[in-house]
Write a protein that holds these residues in place. Structure first.
Motif, PDB file in Angstrom:
ATOM      1  N   GLU A  80     -52.391 -53.268  54.296  1.00 54.46           N
ATOM      2  CA  GLU A  80     -51.285 -53.215  55.254  1.00 54.46           C
ATOM      3  C   GLU A  80     -51.791 -52.916  56.656  1.00 54.46           C
ATOM      4  O   GLU A  80     -52.964 -52.631  56.878  1.00 54.46           O
ATOM      5  N   GLY A  81     -50.872 -52.972  57.599  1.00 58.40           N
ATOM      6  CA  GLY A  81     -51.223 -52.645  58.983  1.00 58.40           C
ATOM      7  C   GLY A  81     -51.739 -53.859  59.728  1.00 58.40           C
ATOM      8  O   GLY A  81     -51.430 -55.004  59.410  1.00 58.40           O
ATOM      9  N   ASP A  82     -52.557 -53.577  60.723  1.00 55.85           N
ATOM     10  CA  ASP A  82     -53.040 -54.633  61.600  1.00 55.85           C
ATOM     11  C   ASP A  82     -54.429 -55.127  61.234  1.00 55.85           C
ATOM     12  O   ASP A  82     -55.131 -55.707  62.071  1.00 55.85           O
TER      13      ASP A  82
END
Length: 200
Positions: A80-82
């Protein structure tokens, strides 16, 4: 309301049964563990067991669903995330490595289960295939974001690296197994990132 739920949440007895069964199934195998032992160790009555699980197969499937949910959460958290897709693939591998290094590690719960249920038509076998298809689809999609060409064979390669690490991790030095696994994933991701040379 389902008899195994209270206010929309699983009952304490059901959770205790599932937790107990999951620990024993993973540590000792599924066929080796009878319902009587699970009832005794979970400290519930036989009637309580059958109120939540009509039979042992229902408990086994619940165990695999819970394992599936946990692994999906682990993979989602790692990816997840960038993070760039290549970094997400490495993060998923790192999460797998942490599991291999964990205390009491005994290989892949799904590969262990399917070894005990070889009939492709059996619900347990089907549950294993469903989980593995999800994992293959997930890593293949990430590899396709690195470079669409070759993502499918690279996804199969990733899964095979993972399977090998899970099998070896409970037989040999888990640190060395993880080092080899992570190196293999790194090489695979790096190869996937290289542009295809079109010869004329």
């Amino acid at each position: 309301m389902a008899p195994s739920e209270v206010d929309g949440r699983p009952s304490e007895a059901r959770l205790r049964l599932l937790t107990t069964a999951s620990e024993i199934f993973y540590a000792e195998g599924i066929h080796a563990v009878g319902v009587d032992r699970i009832i005794a160790e979970a400290k519930v009555t036989r009637a309580t067991f059958y109120r939540h699980f009509p039979g042992k197969e229902d408990l086994i499937l619940a165990y695999l669903r819970e394992a599936d949910r946990a692994i999906r959460g682990q993979v989602d958290a790692a990816a997840e995330g960038d993070l760039a897709p290549a970094d997400a693939l490495r993060a998923v591998a790192e999460a797998i490595g942490q599991g291999i290094r964990s205390r009491g590690f005994r290989g892949c719960a799904f590969l262990n289960a399917v070894a005990e249920y070889p009939d492709p038509a059996h619900p347990v076998h089907q549950a294993v295939l469903e989980h593995r298809q999800w994992f293959l689809d997930t890593v293949t999609a990430l590899l396709a974001r690195v470079r669409p060409a070759g993502a499918e064979p690279a996804g199969r390669h990733y899964v095979m690296l993972r399977d090998g690490a899970m099998a070896a991790g409970c037989l040999f030095d888990p640190d060395l197994v993880c080092e080899t696994f992570l190196h293999g994933v790194g090489e695979l991701v790096q190869a996937q990132a290289k542009p295809v040379n079109h010869r004329r």
